[in-house]
Design an enzyme around this catalytic site. Structure first.
Site, PDB file in Angstrom:
ATOM      1  N   ASP A  58      47.693 -73.151 -66.751  1.00 18.31           N
ATOM      2  CA  ASP A  58      48.777 -71.936 -66.915  1.00 18.31           C
ATOM      3  C   ASP A  58      50.210 -72.370 -66.816  1.00 18.31           C
ATOM      4  OD1 ASP A  58      46.281 -70.319 -66.603  1.00 18.31           O
ATOM      5  OD2 ASP A  58      46.753 -70.223 -64.114  1.00 18.31           O
ATOM      6  N   TYR A 112      41.319 -80.215 -59.887  1.00 21.30           N
ATOM      7  CA  TYR A 112      42.892 -79.679 -59.741  1.00 21.30           C
ATOM      8  C   TYR A 112      43.201 -80.357 -58.259  1.00 21.30           C
ATOM      9  CZ  TYR A 112      43.024 -77.235 -64.089  1.00 21.30           C
ATOM     10  OH  TYR A 112      43.005 -76.862 -65.355  1.00 21.30           O
TER      11      TYR A 112
END
Length: 285
Positions: A58, A112
């Site tokens: 993102d 992540y």
């Protein structure tokens, strides 16, 4: 030309995400511009032959292990790619890939890391450069939420995606002074999923939401708007691992040294900026 895979690290602060978009800067656009400058990508070509990327981060999200693959000449080492990339995007390792390799579909696992400012309920140091108003977090409650979210679930209430939302997920957190370092790993991630997972666990950890909120989020019924989970900010999130069982990446020592120098400099610059902002904030108390 043979297929080659490249590890790409970047600071996502100034980019509107990884994937190309019209009229806004993206990491992928910068990579394609570099390949055009090196005559690897034709000026009018849409993308390189055989091209794919591990994932779409993102806007504002950074990466250590983003991975791209393309048909590339033998001389296209990471250091060559870096010669045309902006300083905040660095290639640092490469691997020969077999015919038919696809950087998206052949990744077996992605991980992540989210650096959450979350002073503990007891013993908080509350660094003056961070947010002194942030509510304290009970680590046991936070970890209970992580445990409840781990496993195989349909996570449709934690992403704007409306399909392919079932994931087998591992979510864990470790304490590092006033921060919780949250690691999420899965075969793949839907949009905004990690940031919403962190936001939900934080709400449980601060007592804003009960642990039972996790069960409600994991139910098949959509959450009404007022019960929805907003994503945590993107800047503390880093794509840290992408696993390919059949690839053996070789670190380009010169490229990796150049990348470390760039990111070490950014670390110092941001620490300095935090001290300056802290002095200004403290001076008004």
């Amino acid at each position: 030309m043979p297929l080659r895979a490249f590890r790409i690290a970047y600071d996502g602060t100034d980019y509107r995400g990884f994937q190309r978009q019209p009229d806004v800067p993206t990491v992928e656009d910068a990579i394609f511009d570099s390949l055009r400058a090196l005559d690897v990508l034709e000026p009018d070509a849409d993308k390189p032959a055989g091209y794919a990327a591990a994932g779409r981060t993102d806007a504002g999200v950074s990466a250590l292990a983003q991975t791209i693959a393309l048909e590339a000449p033998d001389w296209l080492a990471p250091r060559a790619l870096n010669a045309e990339l902006p300083a905040d995007i660095r290639a640092w390792a490469a691997a020969e890939a077999p015919d038919g390799f696809h950087a998206t579909h052949h990744a077996s696992r992605r991980a992540y890391t989210y650096h959450l400012y979350a002073p503990p309920a007891e013993g908080a140091t509350r660094d003056s450069a961070a947010d002194p108003t942030a509510p304290a977090v009970d680590d046991a409650r936070f970890r209970a939420a992580c445990e409840a979210l781990s496993g195989t679930h349909d996570l449709h209430n934690l992403t704007p995606d409306d399909r392919n939302t079932e994931r087998s997920l591992s979510l864990a957190a470790r304490r590092d002074d006033d921060y919780l370092v949250v690691t999420a790993s899965a075969g793949g991630f839907a949009r905004e999923l990690v940031r919403r997972l962190v936001s939900l666990a934080r709400a449980v950890g601060t007592g804003e939401s009960p642990l039972e909120k996790v069960d409600r989020v994991l139910e098949p019924e959509p959450l009404p708007g007022h019960e929805g989970v907003a994503p945590a900010p993107p800047e503390p999130l880093v794509l840290t691992e992408v696993d390919y069982p059949d690839l053996a990446f070789e670190i380009d020592d010169d490229a990796a040294a150049s990348a470390r120098a760039v990111f070490d400099r950014r670390r110092i610059d941001r620490r300095t900026g935090a001290r300056v902002a802290g002095q200004v904030a403290d001076g008004m108390r």
